[in-house]
Each structure stands twice: as structure tokens, then as C-alpha cells.
Scaffold this active site. Structure first.
Site, mmCIF file in Angstrom:
data_model
loop_
_atom_site.group_PDB
_atom_site.id
_atom_site.type_symbol
_atom_site.label_atom_id
_atom_site.label_comp_id
_atom_site.label_asym_id
_atom_site.label_seq_id
_atom_site.Cartn_x
_atom_site.Cartn_y
_atom_site.Cartn_z
ATOM 1 C CE LYS A 1 -4.039 -2.158 0.290
ATOM 2 N NZ LYS A 1 -5.047 -2.094 -0.761
ATOM 3 C CB SER B 1 -0.060 -8.069 -1.018
ATOM 4 O OG SER B 1 -0.922 -8.835 -0.194
ATOM 5 C CD GLU C 1 -10.352 3.621 0.411
ATOM 6 O OE1 GLU C 1 -10.297 4.847 0.252
ATOM 7 O OE2 GLU C 1 -9.600 2.828 -0.208
HETATM 8 C C1 LIG Z 1 -1.663 -6.888 2.698
HETATM 9 C C2 LIG Z 1 -2.787 -6.606 1.789
HETATM 10 N N1 LIG Z 1 -2.890 -7.284 0.632
HETATM 11 C C3 LIG Z 1 -3.908 -7.073 -0.223
HETATM 12 C C4 LIG Z 1 -4.909 -6.166 0.051
HETATM 13 C C5 LIG Z 1 -6.037 -6.045 -0.920
HETATM 14 O O1 LIG Z 1 -6.004 -4.911 -1.706
HETATM 15 P P1 LIG Z 1 -5.610 -4.969 -3.239
HETATM 16 O O2 LIG Z 1 -6.447 -5.983 -3.891
HETATM 17 O O3 LIG Z 1 -5.922 -3.584 -3.713
HETATM 18 O O4 LIG Z 1 -4.178 -5.262 -3.349
HETATM 19 C C6 LIG Z 1 -4.839 -5.422 1.234
HETATM 20 C C7 LIG Z 1 -5.881 -4.430 1.548
HETATM 21 O O5 LIG Z 1 -6.027 -3.919 2.602
HETATM 22 C C8 LIG Z 1 -3.761 -5.645 2.119
HETATM 23 O O6 LIG Z 1 -3.663 -4.976 3.266
#
Ligand SMILES: Cc1ncc(COP(=O)(O)O)c(C=O)c1O
Lengths: 259, 395
Positions: free
Chosen positions: B88, B377, B110
Site C-alpha cells: 500500500k 502483498s 478509506e
Molecule cells: C496486505 C494486503 N494485501 C492485499 C490487500 C487487498 O487490496 P488490493 O487488492 O488492492 O491489493 C490489502 C488491503 O487492505 C492488504 O492490506
């Protein structure tokens, strides 16, 4: 009745339009129906029937609440069209539908337009459907001679304004302030001047909405617009069950708009 | 052809389904974005912060133990090692810097898992902007640690009690704020959702994931991977990874959504798997909805995937077949959470655990020579308390 004809009639009488928004199905459909019939007598000129939506991003707490309750009771477009169907013979003022795009989109645009036509709906307002995206719905509605009312506000650029003025039919919904729906004590200082300019450019009637809740606001702006729209204030009185008071207040709004 | 087109469309998806008041602020944002972000000064400043502040590039790690267990080569793109613990930050440093260039004094966001809220609060502290973060009441409870982090960073966390009290309603509330405050406030949307130009802006700030990955894998393996696997909430970490490989047709894109208690129940957040096209939060994309076009409540063990919409570019990828979308259930996700912790010593975020779970569940489809890259992620520290609660018996 066509929205256009209503405004012509009002103009002849030297009056401004009093437009009232009601969330369909709050607290229930029977109330919505009965109340519409009664406020026609209080001098309301056009009714906006709100289609509740789960995610009303342009609405403040009052209309979020009324929409949510209405949805919890299961209100859907079918119920709203049958309400409209009944209104055909019960009232003579125009009624229009107001809501968000997704419920309309899901019902199929042509199907929606046809149902509007069958149920005597004069126009449609969609909070999240700007000029750039309105094409498909506009086309469907046009086939049935139903107006698609567009929004304008002080942030609208000159270029878009010209296009919106050309595109909107019925009237223009002028958003008085930056923010979501909900009663305010006063309206922005800028508003009168903004309205003056718009009126010079527009052949379509201009109705002002958002924030209107009292007679002094109405007196302040009525000479600069062709009508006013009241939504959250009305729904707040209904939430508080102040129905008789509300009818009297609507009469006072009517008077403020006349004189 | 580069997408989105001028109208912000990816095929039929995307667009600008916004209230009139926001049309000009959105146009301004697009204009400034195009002018400023493409400028050398901005790019240089951004790159410095991404490097010395956010800790980029993040490693591409060959997960040996995991690979042996599955019988293919598995690499993890370590976004969990980016500062604040998730991808993020790539987006928030970009957007908050952009807000500063635009002369805004306040940002809003948000958040679901709290990762985007933390990342926005961090960037706001760094660049000296005021920050308000909207978060659903349910998420405030299950991501308590992140709520406190945001407060430490000087942000104001605003509890959202309307609707489902999760990410969807936090986004509604942030939009309502922005309709009133756009003159001094920039709305930092946390995923590739929302009206144009957001899906484009957020993607552009996240493609650094895929660009680095491509360089790294070519250096290590001298060839492109066979699979890219990422979890999909709004879709930003996945698009960030996929996008630079878009024209490499042999690289398969796999997006993994929140399967919750199973797709045969209503308790999931698998928007692309089970939804249909509709309009939510300013764009036309897949959404979970009922017959009347009302948006469905969702469920996922991970707050960050608990969202009934998805970025329009994913809907486009789904329709064109460029990417495939699957789900992983809460149960499998918790298993994957433990599995990666134990086999690699890496505690993954519950969101990222969805991608790990999909690979574990599908080991029979891979060929031994396949190279799989999983986008890790985020890290799982934020979820430790919640997983402990769940496993003490109330899932
Ligand atoms: C660690 C992590 N991965 C994935 C996501 C999902 O978001 P996105 O699909 O935009 O990557 C989030 C959302 O809060 C997150 O905190």
C-alpha cells in the site's frame, strides 16, 4: 403531466415550483402513497420518488437512514412502479424517480424506461450518472418521452455546463453547496450570483436543491431560480413522526415561494 | 492500445459514475496527474522516497522449502518487506506527494485491513499533511493494532457505523467527505477502484511491483515466470504485479479472491468469481449484488479483501481472459497462513495468504519446471491477534 408543462403553468401564475423528495417505502409504501396524495393539496408541484440504494454516496445521514430502512422492508423497483401506477389516477402533478444508477442499470435500461412510461413517470434523476455516462439511459428514456434531469453545480466547468444545459430535459437540478444531502441553516453566499449566471444561460428551468430547510433560505433564493427541492428536511420530519407539522411547513414554503 | 481510454474505460468497464460535484475535482486530478506525475522532478522525488524511505526494491525471494513441498519453483515478491508492511505504501507515497504538489493540506482515506490507512497516515506524516482515515466499526475491532498505529502517526481514525460497517461503507463515507472538502483535500483511494482517474493512478503507482519482479526474475532465471499469483481485494497489488507482463502472453495471471465460507454460501467476497457487472463507487465493474442491484454484504477472514467491488481493469482482464480468477476459503487461508510461517519463517498477511493457499490447493496443475511468483502483498503481524482469536474457537 409533463414537467415542462408544469413549469409553463407555474410561470403563467407567477409561481415557483415546490419540489418534494420522498424515499419510497419509508416508513412503508402505504405511507409514501398516502402522503404524496396529501401534499399535492399542500401545494407541492412535483414529487421526486426516491429509489433506495444500499450505497448512497451523495446522501447524508438522514437519507442514508431512510434508504436503509426502506431496503430492509424489501422495497424494490417493482414496488415503486406499482406505486407510480396507482398515482396515475390519484394525483395530477408530475412525479419523477430519483436514485442511483445501479438498480436502474440492473433492471435493463429499455425495460426501465418502458416501466416508467407505463407507470406515468415524467422524469428521472440519477445521482451518480453525469453527462459523460448518461448516453445509454438518455436514449432509452427519450424513446418514451421521459425527461432525464441533469445536475449542475458551482464546480461544473464552463465547457461541461454548456453541454449539460443542452442535454438536460425537464429542469436542471442545481446543487446549492459542496457536500452531501442534508438540512443546513444557511446556504452559501455564492449561491445567488451563481444562479443569476446560470439563469442567463439556460432556457431550461432551474431548481435548487441540497440543504434547504427553512423559509428564510427560500425567500433568499426564490427570485434566482424556478423552483426548490426539499428532501432531507422532509424525511427528517417523517422520521420524527411530525406529519401534521410537516404539512403546515410545506404550506409555509409554498407561500414563501409565491410572494 | 493503452488503457484506460480517454473516458477512463477498460473495454466497457470503468468510467466516471460520480456525482456532479466531483466531476471537476476528478478532472483536475487527472490533469495534474498527467502534468506532474510524468514530470522528471516528481518522478525523481518519488523514486528517492520509494528507495530510501519505503525500502524499495523489495526482494524476490526463492522460497526453497515451499518449492520442495509443492514440487515447482516458487518465488515470493516480498511486498511484506516494504515499509509499513504492505504494498500500500507504493500508492500512498505517490498520491500524498501528488496531493502536496496540488497544494492540498489534508488527505483522507478509506481502509479495511488498516494497511492502506497506516500507509496513508505514514505518507501524510512524512509530507506534513493532515489525515483522516475512515474505517468500518467491524474492521476497527479486528485490526485494532493498525488503528493504534494510525493514531501514533497523527491520523484521525473515523469509525463508520453505516451499512455493513466494513470497507465498502468506509469508502462511501470517504467519498461523502470528499464531496464537501475537495478544495483543500485529496482523497487517497487505496486500490484500483473508484471513478476514473483513480484506477489508472493507483495502478501506475503499483506497477513498480511488476517492473521490479520482471527485472529480478530475468536476472535470476533468465526467463519469464509461468504464473503470477496475487490476492484480489480491490485489485491493486495484483494489477501492480500483472501489468508489466501484460504482453507476455505465456505468463498466466491468477487472481485469488476471498472465498470466505465457500462460494455456495453468501459469506464470501469473491466479486469476479460470483458477481456481475454493475456500478459501485464510481465505476462499472464486477460487483456482488442482488437481483435489484443492491450491493451484497460480504465476508472474508481478511478485512482487506472484504469488499463487494473490484477494480475495472480486472473485470476487463476477466472478460478478455487475460487473467483468471479463483477463490480461497477462510479455512484454506488460515492453513496457508500457518504453512508459510512454518516452512519459510514468513508470517503472511491474511490477504496474501489467499494467494499462497491457491498455490497449495492447485499443486497438481503445475509442471515441475514451472516458475510461480506469488505476490506477498503484506506481512501478517496485523493479523496475529485476530488469528489467535479465531483459533480459540469462534470461526
Ligand atoms: C496486505 C494486503 N494485501 C492485499 C490487500 C487487498 O487490496 P488490493 O487488492 O488492492 O491489493 C490489502 C488491503 O487492505 C492488504 O492490506
Amino acid at each position: 403531466m409533463k414537467i415542462k408543462d408544469k413549469f409553463i403553468e407555474l410561470k403563467k401564475q407567477g409561481k415557483k415550483a415546490l419540489i418534494v423528495y420522498l424515499t419510497a417505502g419509508f416508513p412503508d409504501m402505504k405511507f409514501t402513497e398516502d402522503f404524496i396524495v396529501e401534499i399535492e393539496k399542500s401545494g407541492v408541484d412535483i414529487i421526486e420518488i426516491g429509489i433506495p440504494f444500499s450505497d448512497p454516496i451523495a446522501d447524508g445521514p438522514i437519507l442514508q437512514y431512510t434508504s436503509q430502512i426502506s431496503l430492509e422492508h424489501g422495497t424494490n423497483l417493482k414496488d415503486i412502479f406499482s406505486l407510480c401506477e396507482r398515482l396515475k389516477t390519484k394525483i395530477s402533478i408530475p412525479y419523477i424517480l430519483m436514485g442511483y444508477y445501479n438498480p436502474i442499470y440492473q433492471s435493463g435500461l429499455d425495460n426501465f424506461a418502458q416501466n416508467c412510461s407505463l407507470a406515468g413517470v415524467s422524469g428521472v434523476i440519477v445521482a451518480d450518472l453525469p453527462l459523460e455516462e448518461e448516453g445509454p439511459l438518455k436514449k432509452s428514456l427519450k424513446n418514451y418521452g421521459i425527461d432525464l434531469v441533469s445536475f449542475l453545480t458551482f464546480t461544473t466547468s464552463e465547457r461541461r455546463k454548456e453541454k449539460i444545459l443542452k442535454s438536460s430535459s425537464g429542469f436542471i437540478y442545481y446543487i446549492s453547496l459542496a457536500g452531501v444531502t442534508g438540512p443546513r441553516e444557511t446556504l452559501p453566499d455564492r449561491l445567488k450570483n451563481d444562479l443569476k449566471k446560470i439563469k442567463e444561460d439556460s432556457v431550461t428551468p432551474i431548481a435548487v436543491g441540497f440543504g434547504i430547510s427553512n423559509v428564510s433560505q427560500i425567500k433568499e433564493i426564490k427570485d434566482y431560480a424556478d423552483g426548490i427541492i426539499i428532501g432531507s428536511f422532509v424525511m427528517k420530519q417523517i422520521i420524527d413522526n411530525k406529519i401534521e407539522e410537516l404539512k403546515n411547513i410545506l404550506v409555509s414554503f409554498r407561500e414563501a415561494l409565491n410572494g | 492500445m493503452k488503457l484506460p481510454n480517454k473516458k477512463g474505460k477498460f473495454g466497457i468497464f470503468g468510467g466516471k459514475f460520480a456525482p456532479e460535484t466531483l466531476m471537476e475535482p476528478l478532472a483536475q486530478l487527472e490533469k495534474t496527474y498527467k502534468e506532474i506525475v510524468k514530470s522528471k522532478t516528481f518522478q525523481q522525488e518519488l523514486n528517492i522516497y520509494l528507495k530510501v524511505y519505503a525500502g524499495r526494491p523489495t526482494p524476490l525471494y526463492f522460497a526453497k522449502n515451499f518449492s520442495e513441498r509443492i514440487g515447482v519453483k516458487i518465488y515470493l515478491k516480498r511486498e511484506d518487506m516494504a515499509f509499513t508492511g504492505a504494498h500500500k505504501i507504493n500508492n500512498t507515497i505517490g498520491q500524498v506527494l501528488l496531493a502536496k504538489y496540488m497544494g492540498k493540506t489534508r488527505v483522507i482515506a478509506e481502509t479495511g485491513a488498516g494497511q492502506h490507512g497506516v500507509a496513508t497516515s505514514t505518507a501524510a506524516a512524512l509530507f506534513g499533511l493532515k489525515c483522516d482515515v475512515y474505517m468500518g466499526e467491524i474492521d476497527i475491532k479486528r485490526q485494532a493494532l493498525n488503528v493504534y498505529r494510525m493514531k501514533l502517526l497523527g491520523a484521525n481514525v473515523k469509525a463508520v457505523s453505516s451499512g455493513t460497517k466494513t470497507l465498502k461503507d468506509a469508502m462511501n463515507e470517504a467519498m461523502r467527505d470528499w464531496i464537501a472538502t475537495f478544495e483543500n483535500t485529496h482523497y487517497v483511494i487505496g486500490s484500483v477502484a473508484g471513478p476514473h482517474p483513480y484506477p489508472m493512478i493507483v495502478r501506475d503507482f503499483q506497477v513498480i511491483i511488476g517492473k521490479e519482479t520482471k527485472k529480478q526474475i530475468l536476472k535470476i532465471e533468465k526467463k519469464l515466470p509461468d504464473y503470477l499469483v496475487a490476492c484480489v481485494g480491490g485489485g491493486s497489488n495484483s494489477i501492480g504485479l500483472f501489468y508489466p507482463f501484460e504482453n507476455d502472453k505465456n505468463v498466466k495471471f491468477i487472481g485469488v479472491e476471498g472465498g470466505g465460507k465457500g462460494l455456495d454460501t453468501d459469506l464470501h467476497s469473491a466479486t469476479l468469481c460470483k458477481g456481475s457487472p454493475g456500478i459501485l463507487h464510481g465505476s462499472l465493474s464486477y460487483v456482488l449484488q442482488n437481483h435489484d442491484g443492491q450491493i451484497h454484504p460480504t465476508h472474508s477472514v481478511s478485512a482487506g479483501l472484504d469488499y463487494p467491488g473490484v477494480g475495472p481493469e480486472h473485470s476487463f482482464y476477466k472478460e478478455t481472459g487475460r487473467a483468471q480468477y479463483f477463490e480461497a476459503t477462510d479455512q484454506d487461508v488460515l492453513k496457508a497462513f500457518h504453512f508459510l510461517s512454518e516452512t519459510e519463517g514468513i508470517i503472511p498477511a491474511l490477504e496474501s495468504s489467499h494467494a499462497v493457499a491457491w498455490v497449495i490447493n492447485n499443486k497438481e496443475i503445475f509442471k515441475p519446471a514451472d516458475i510461480i511468483i506469488i505476490n506477498l502483498s503484506g506481512r501478517g503481524d496485523k493479523d496475529v491477534q485476530e488469528v489467535a482469536n479465531i483459533e480459540e474457537g469462534n470461526l
